[in-house]
Design a protein around this motif. Structure first.
Motif, PDB file in Angstrom:
ATOM      1  N   LEU A   1       0.922  -1.631  -0.387  1.00 42.73           N
ATOM      2  CA  LEU A   1      -0.447  -0.053   0.367  1.00 42.73           C
ATOM      3  C   LEU A   1       0.827   1.294  -0.566  1.00 42.73           C
ATOM      4  N   ALA A   2       0.190   2.524  -0.879  1.00 43.13           N
ATOM      5  CA  ALA A   2       0.588   3.204  -0.939  1.00 43.13           C
ATOM      6  C   ALA A   2       0.210   4.291   0.901  1.00 43.13           C
ATOM      7  N   LEU A   3       1.257   3.840   1.436  1.00 44.70           N
ATOM      8  CA  LEU A   3       0.920   4.674   2.894  1.00 44.70           C
ATOM      9  C   LEU A   3       2.355   5.472   3.357  1.00 44.70           C
TER      10      LEU A   3
ATOM     11  N   VAL B  52     -22.834  11.428   2.101  1.00 44.17           N
ATOM     12  CA  VAL B  52     -22.283  10.084   1.821  1.00 44.17           C
ATOM     13  C   VAL B  52     -21.349   9.766   1.858  1.00 44.17           C
ATOM     14  N   MET B  53     -20.215  10.878   1.662  1.00 42.39           N
ATOM     15  CA  MET B  53     -18.316  10.527   2.957  1.00 42.39           C
ATOM     16  C   MET B  53     -18.644  10.263   3.997  1.00 42.39           C
ATOM     17  N   THR B  54     -19.459  10.878   5.099  1.00 39.39           N
ATOM     18  CA  THR B  54     -19.086  10.638   6.772  1.00 39.39           C
ATOM     19  C   THR B  54     -20.110   9.425   7.233  1.00 39.39           C
ATOM     20  N   ASN B  60     -18.812   6.079   3.873  1.00 37.13           N
ATOM     21  CA  ASN B  60     -18.188   5.868   4.811  1.00 37.13           C
ATOM     22  C   ASN B  60     -16.891   6.088   4.769  1.00 37.13           C
ATOM     23  N   CYS B  61     -16.123   7.284   3.531  1.00 37.12           N
ATOM     24  CA  CYS B  61     -14.796   7.565   3.542  1.00 37.12           C
ATOM     25  C   CYS B  61     -13.701   7.899   4.385  1.00 37.12           C
ATOM     26  N   VAL B  62     -14.445   7.974   5.856  1.00 40.62           N
ATOM     27  CA  VAL B  62     -13.781   8.609   6.505  1.00 40.62           C
ATOM     28  C   VAL B  62     -13.556   7.943   7.407  1.00 40.62           C
ATOM     29  N   PRO B  82      -4.475  10.955   3.195  1.00 42.39           N
ATOM     30  CA  PRO B  82      -5.758  12.628   3.080  1.00 42.39           C
ATOM     31  C   PRO B  82      -5.978  12.828   2.271  1.00 42.39           C
ATOM     32  N   LEU B  83      -7.378  13.136   1.993  1.00 41.83           N
ATOM     33  CA  LEU B  83      -7.852  13.469   1.112  1.00 41.83           C
ATOM     34  C   LEU B  83      -7.845  15.468   1.079  1.00 41.83           C
ATOM     35  N   ASP B  84      -7.235  15.828   1.747  1.00 47.95           N
ATOM     36  CA  ASP B  84      -6.914  17.139   0.934  1.00 47.95           C
ATOM     37  C   ASP B  84      -5.951  17.614   0.312  1.00 47.95           C
ATOM     38  N   GLU B  94     -10.455  11.515 -13.309  1.00 50.38           N
ATOM     39  CA  GLU B  94      -9.795  10.299 -12.259  1.00 50.38           C
ATOM     40  C   GLU B  94     -10.737  10.248 -11.564  1.00 50.38           C
ATOM     41  N   LEU B  95     -10.942  11.059 -10.583  1.00 47.91           N
ATOM     42  CA  LEU B  95     -11.934  11.280  -9.221  1.00 47.91           C
ATOM     43  C   LEU B  95     -13.203  10.209  -9.156  1.00 47.91           C
ATOM     44  N   ARG B  96     -13.375  10.794 -10.376  1.00 49.18           N
ATOM     45  CA  ARG B  96     -14.643  10.014 -11.011  1.00 49.18           C
ATOM     46  C   ARG B  96     -14.541   7.857 -10.808  1.00 49.18           C
ATOM     47  N   GLY B  97     -13.351   8.245 -11.901  1.00 51.49           N
ATOM     48  CA  GLY B  97     -12.923   6.889 -11.488  1.00 51.49           C
ATOM     49  C   GLY B  97     -12.439   5.794  -9.920  1.00 51.49           C
ATOM     50  N   ILE B  98     -11.494   6.927  -9.391  1.00 49.65           N
ATOM     51  CA  ILE B  98     -11.242   6.950  -8.425  1.00 49.65           C
ATOM     52  C   ILE B  98     -12.472   6.149  -7.552  1.00 49.65           C
ATOM     53  N   VAL B  99     -13.534   7.117  -6.877  1.00 55.77           N
ATOM     54  CA  VAL B  99     -14.461   6.576  -6.449  1.00 55.77           C
ATOM     55  C   VAL B  99     -15.450   5.775  -7.021  1.00 55.77           C
ATOM     56  N   THR B 105      -7.681   2.479 -11.034  1.00 56.10           N
ATOM     57  CA  THR B 105      -6.326   3.045 -10.810  1.00 56.10           C
ATOM     58  C   THR B 105      -5.160   2.902  -9.726  1.00 56.10           C
ATOM     59  N   PHE B 106      -5.448   2.154  -8.907  1.00 55.46           N
ATOM     60  CA  PHE B 106      -4.837   1.563  -7.897  1.00 55.46           C
ATOM     61  C   PHE B 106      -4.740   0.547  -8.119  1.00 55.46           C
ATOM     62  N   GLU B 107      -3.825  -0.578  -8.907  1.00 52.15           N
ATOM     63  CA  GLU B 107      -4.316  -1.863  -8.943  1.00 52.15           C
ATOM     64  C   GLU B 107      -3.983  -2.539  -7.327  1.00 52.15           C
ATOM     65  N   ILE B 139     -22.988   0.414  -3.741  1.00 57.82           N
ATOM     66  CA  ILE B 139     -22.843   0.283  -2.661  1.00 57.82           C
ATOM     67  C   ILE B 139     -23.232   2.113  -2.677  1.00 57.82           C
ATOM     68  N   LEU B 140     -22.806   2.793  -4.320  1.00 57.32           N
ATOM     69  CA  LEU B 140     -23.256   4.150  -3.844  1.00 57.32           C
ATOM     70  C   LEU B 140     -24.340   3.783  -5.355  1.00 57.32           C
ATOM     71  N   THR B 141     -25.039   4.922  -5.518  1.00 58.43           N
ATOM     72  CA  THR B 141     -25.942   5.119  -6.188  1.00 58.43           C
ATOM     73  C   THR B 141     -25.149   5.878  -7.669  1.00 58.43           C
TER      74      THR B 141
HETATM   75  C1  HEC Z   1     -11.211   1.042   3.284  1.00 58.22           C
HETATM   76  C2  HEC Z   1     -11.170   1.856   3.042  1.00 58.22           C
HETATM   77  C3  HEC Z   1     -10.985   2.939   2.283  1.00 58.22           C
HETATM   78  C4  HEC Z   1     -12.459   3.668   1.700  1.00 58.22           C
HETATM   79  C5  HEC Z   1     -13.312   2.952   3.199  1.00 58.22           C
HETATM   80  C6  HEC Z   1     -12.239   4.536   1.418  1.00 58.22           C
HETATM   81  N1  HEC Z   1     -10.610   4.880   0.638  1.00 58.22           N
HETATM   82 FE1  HEC Z   1     -10.756   6.086  -0.888  1.00 58.22          FE
HETATM   83  N2  HEC Z   1      -8.622   5.131  -0.701  1.00 58.22           N
HETATM   84  C7  HEC Z   1      -8.026   3.927   0.046  1.00 58.22           C
HETATM   85  C8  HEC Z   1      -6.597   3.960  -0.009  1.00 58.22           C
HETATM   86  C9  HEC Z   1      -5.424   2.011   0.382  1.00 58.22           C
HETATM   87  C10 HEC Z   1      -6.125   4.410  -0.474  1.00 58.22           C
HETATM   88  C11 HEC Z   1      -4.292   4.316  -1.527  1.00 58.22           C
HETATM   89  C12 HEC Z   1      -4.598   4.158  -2.486  1.00 58.22           C
HETATM   90  C13 HEC Z   1      -4.000   2.591  -3.362  1.00 58.22           C
HETATM   91  O1  HEC Z   1      -2.704   2.813  -2.646  1.00 58.22           O
HETATM   92  O2  HEC Z   1      -5.107   1.548  -3.244  1.00 58.22           O
HETATM   93  C14 HEC Z   1      -7.259   5.556  -1.395  1.00 58.22           C
HETATM   94  C15 HEC Z   1      -7.070   6.434  -2.350  1.00 58.22           C
HETATM   95  C16 HEC Z   1      -8.053   8.028  -3.045  1.00 58.22           C
HETATM   96  C17 HEC Z   1      -8.287   8.623  -3.415  1.00 58.22           C
HETATM   97  C18 HEC Z   1      -7.003   8.859  -4.373  1.00 58.22           C
HETATM   98  C19 HEC Z   1      -6.123   9.910  -2.887  1.00 58.22           C
HETATM   99  C20 HEC Z   1      -4.476  10.798  -3.460  1.00 58.22           C
HETATM  100  O3  HEC Z   1      -4.401  11.344  -2.810  1.00 58.22           O
HETATM  101  O4  HEC Z   1      -4.102   9.720  -4.338  1.00 58.22           O
HETATM  102  C21 HEC Z   1      -9.196   9.027  -3.354  1.00 58.22           C
HETATM  103  C22 HEC Z   1      -9.836  10.775  -4.139  1.00 58.22           C
HETATM  104  C23 HEC Z   1      -9.907   8.730  -2.910  1.00 58.22           C
HETATM  105  N3  HEC Z   1      -9.283   7.072  -1.968  1.00 58.22           N
HETATM  106  C24 HEC Z   1     -11.019   8.733  -2.146  1.00 58.22           C
HETATM  107  C25 HEC Z   1     -12.490   8.618  -1.371  1.00 58.22           C
HETATM  108  C26 HEC Z   1     -13.499   8.174  -1.868  1.00 58.22           C
HETATM  109  C27 HEC Z   1     -14.327   9.673  -2.214  1.00 58.22           C
HETATM  110  C28 HEC Z   1     -14.239   7.479  -0.098  1.00 58.22           C
HETATM  111  C29 HEC Z   1     -15.488   7.245   0.055  1.00 58.22           C
HETATM  112  C30 HEC Z   1     -16.419   7.076  -0.910  1.00 58.22           C
HETATM  113  C31 HEC Z   1     -12.613   5.934  -0.681  1.00 58.22           C
HETATM  114  N4  HEC Z   1     -12.350   6.831  -0.408  1.00 58.22           N
HETATM  115  C32 HEC Z   1     -13.158   5.424   0.852  1.00 58.22           C
HETATM  116  C33 HEC Z   1      -8.745   3.547   0.607  1.00 58.22           C
HETATM  117  C34 HEC Z   1     -10.549   4.174   1.247  1.00 58.22           C
END
Ligand code: HEC
Ligand code: HEC
Ligand code: HEC
Lengths: 273, 157
Positions: A1-3, B52-54, B60-62, B82-84, B94-99, B105-107, B139-141
């Motif tokens: 993980l990239a942390l 949605v995020m909280t 539950n992104c937090v 941190p998402l800052d 890219e963000l749409r794809g990540i969410v 994006t991240f294998e 999980i999300l619409t």
């Molecule tokens: C169970 C853990 C987990 C949850 C829940 C989660 N994430 Fe992530 N997220 C990660 C990890 C771990 C990464 C780093 C990428 C990697 O190495 O896989 C990441 C990366 C990201 C990135 C890229 C961040 C960067 O600075 O590069 C974004 C944007 C993101 N997440 C948004 C979200 C959003 C929005 C949600 C909720 C809808 C969410 N994440 C929920 C674990 C999580």
């Protein structure tokens, strides 16, 4: 993980010496990882190290440990003539101390039958075959009281489950389950307890997910929880369809997870939040 | 009575409408992890994105990410970056794809795919521990994904 930069909240440095009726008992809660894990982790930690001060303290004295009530109940049950012909556990096994060592070496393959046996499986066999009773529910209160009593007889002994020989195929199966990413969240046991131990998932401080402390007294449930009950909760939290306690899958998983803790002390009945 | 019926009919129409214009999870096109076009016809609402995020039962992104702009969130996890400032690091597509599916994006990412309905091992119906009753919803619409993306786009350093 990239942390990069994320500093994990490490397991607390502390030692566990329990005040018991029979004197003090030193428990090994930190140990070198067993050989097969050496490439993955150096040190194994009991889940005790990841809990808050107050929760850890409850385990330092049997007077404070709420799990001991269940051990006492288990002892009453042990001595009770509950069998259809008036049998009791004590009648055949004498004192519960005759069970010393069992918790430390189960799950294990029974030499006579070749079946993988947990403590619960052994108890169940006596309850049904030797006492003529209906099976105790795997997660019912009688089973858990008895599990608590029997586990206490191994307190302080190192977990030492066999992973080779007849156990090997069960162990391999358990290992495969441990690394399978289940459910809609696609998470394995390793995702949380290997890759992210020490970090916080929301308010939960992730431990290595060891079972040496089981059964545990869980403050949240105000009751005893067996290892496979904990697995149910963890798998459910991945948005998955869980396996049932006493399923072939969870028995194999319990063996594998127990082996990851080989060298840690059996805690008898531990306390977790 | 008639009034309630009308209301119910009106509601089922408003509920059904966005679903019709949402791109189904199985139809989403990813290019190198990106999703170029919005999943819905309605622009994202950043305020709802925060909800949605909280919310534990939603994104539950937090559970894994901290967000300095949301200091009221109790006990955010520290598993993930941190998402800052994410909007400086990633484009909207890219963000749409990540969410929607971070694994594009991240294998092998630990981050769950929020807009995916197939390819799971023993998926359950939410957190019931049981098999899902019918088709597995994402999980999300699509709209919730758009709302989250709209909020993420505000996170600039
Ligand atoms: C169970 C853990 C987990 C949850 C829940 C989660 N994430 Fe992530 N997220 C990660 C990890 C771990 C990464 C780093 C990428 C990697 O190495 O896989 C990441 C990366 C990201 C990135 C890229 C961040 C960067 O600075 O590069 C974004 C944007 C993101 N997440 C948004 C979200 C959003 C929005 C949600 C909720 C809808 C969410 N994440 C929920 C674990 C999580
Ligand atoms: C989504 C994250 C997650 C996954 C996946 C997960 N667990 Fe857990 N597990 C937790 C949390 C949170 C706790 C409570 C804090 C702790 O002890 O780590 C916990 C606790 C445990 C404990 C209790 C440890 C103790 O000393 O009290 C065991 C045993 C355990 N998990 C085993 C497993 C196994 C086996 C699997 C796979 C089938 C698994 N977990 C999958 C999050 C997870
Ligand atoms: C009628 C006699 C009898 C009664 C009553 C009885 N057991 Fe047993 N128990 C046995 C025998 C015989 C074995 C098998 C020993 C062996 O295979 O070496 C056994 C094995 C066990 C084992 C496995 C021990 C080991 O080291 O392999 C456990 C645990 C156990 N009994 C618990 C109980 C409990 C708890 C009760 C009461 C609820 C009970 N037994 C009642 C006769 C009895």
């Amino acid at each position: 993980l990239a942390l990069a930069g994320a500093v994990a909240a490490d397991p607390v440095e502390d030692t566990l010496v329990v005040e018991a009726e029979e004197g003090t008992v030193d428990l090994v809660t930190t140990a070198p990882a067993p050989e097969f894990l050496k490439d993955t982790v150096d040190t194994i930690y009991s889940g005790w190290h990841y809990r808050e001060d107050e929760t850890r303290d409850l385990q330092r004295d049997d007077f404070d440990n709420p799990g001991m009530v269940f051990v006492d109940r288990g002892l009453d049950l042990w001595n009770a003539t509950i069998g259809t012909d008036g049998q009791s556990c004590a009648g055949c096994h004498e004192g519960p101390e005759s069970m010393a060592g069992l918790r430390a070496t189960t799950p294990r393959v029974d030499a006579k039958t070749g079946a993988l046996m947990t403590v619960e499986n052994y108890v169940d066999a006596c309850v049904t075959d030797r006492m003529g009773l209906e099976a105790w529910g795997w997660t019912g209160s009688q089973m858990k009281d008895m599990l608590a009593l029997i586990s206490m007889q191994s307190r302080g002994m190192p977990v030492n489950v066999a992973i080779d020989g007849a156990a090997a195929s069960f162990w391999e199966k358990g290992k495969e389950l441990y690394y399978t990413r289940f459910g809609q969240l696609e998470m394995s046991c390793a995702s949380c307890h290997e890759d992210n131990q020490g970090r916080y998932i929301r308010a939960d401080h992730l431990s290595q997910g060891q079972v040496n402390g089981f059964p545990v007294y869980r403050l949240k449930d105000a009751g005893i929880l067996s290892a496979q009950q904990r697995f149910v909760g963890c798998v459910r939290d991945t948005r998955a369809e869980t396996f049932k306690p006493n399923s072939d899958e969870f028995k194999a998983l319990e063996l594998y997870v127990a082996s990851r803790g080989n060298g840690l002390s059996v805690e008898g009945v531990s306390v977790r939040h | 009575m008639t009034r309630q019926l009308c209301l119910a009919a009106a509601m089922s129409v408003t509920l059904a409408t966005p679903a019709l214009t949402e791109t189904a999870p199985t139809d989403v096109a990813y290019t190198e992890g990106k999703i170029e076009t919005s999943l819905t016809a309605t622009p994202g609402d950043p305020a709802n994105g925060i909800t949605v995020m909280t919310t534990a039962a939603l994104g539950n992104c937090v559970a894994c990410h901290t967000i300095a702009a949301l200091p009221d969130v109790q006990f955010p996890g520290d598993i993930a970056p941190p998402l800052d400032g994410v909007a400086d690091r990633w484009s909207e597509a890219e963000l749409r794809g990540i969410v929607a599916n971070a694994k594009m994006t991240f294998e092998g990412s630990f981050m769950p795919a929020f807009y995916k309905t197939e390819g799971f091992i023993r998926p359950g119906g939410g957190y019931t521990g049981k098999a899902p009753a019918g088709d597995l919803p994402p999980i999300l619409t699509g709209q919730q994904i758009e709302d989250v993306v709209a909020y993420l786009l505000t996170l600039k350093e």
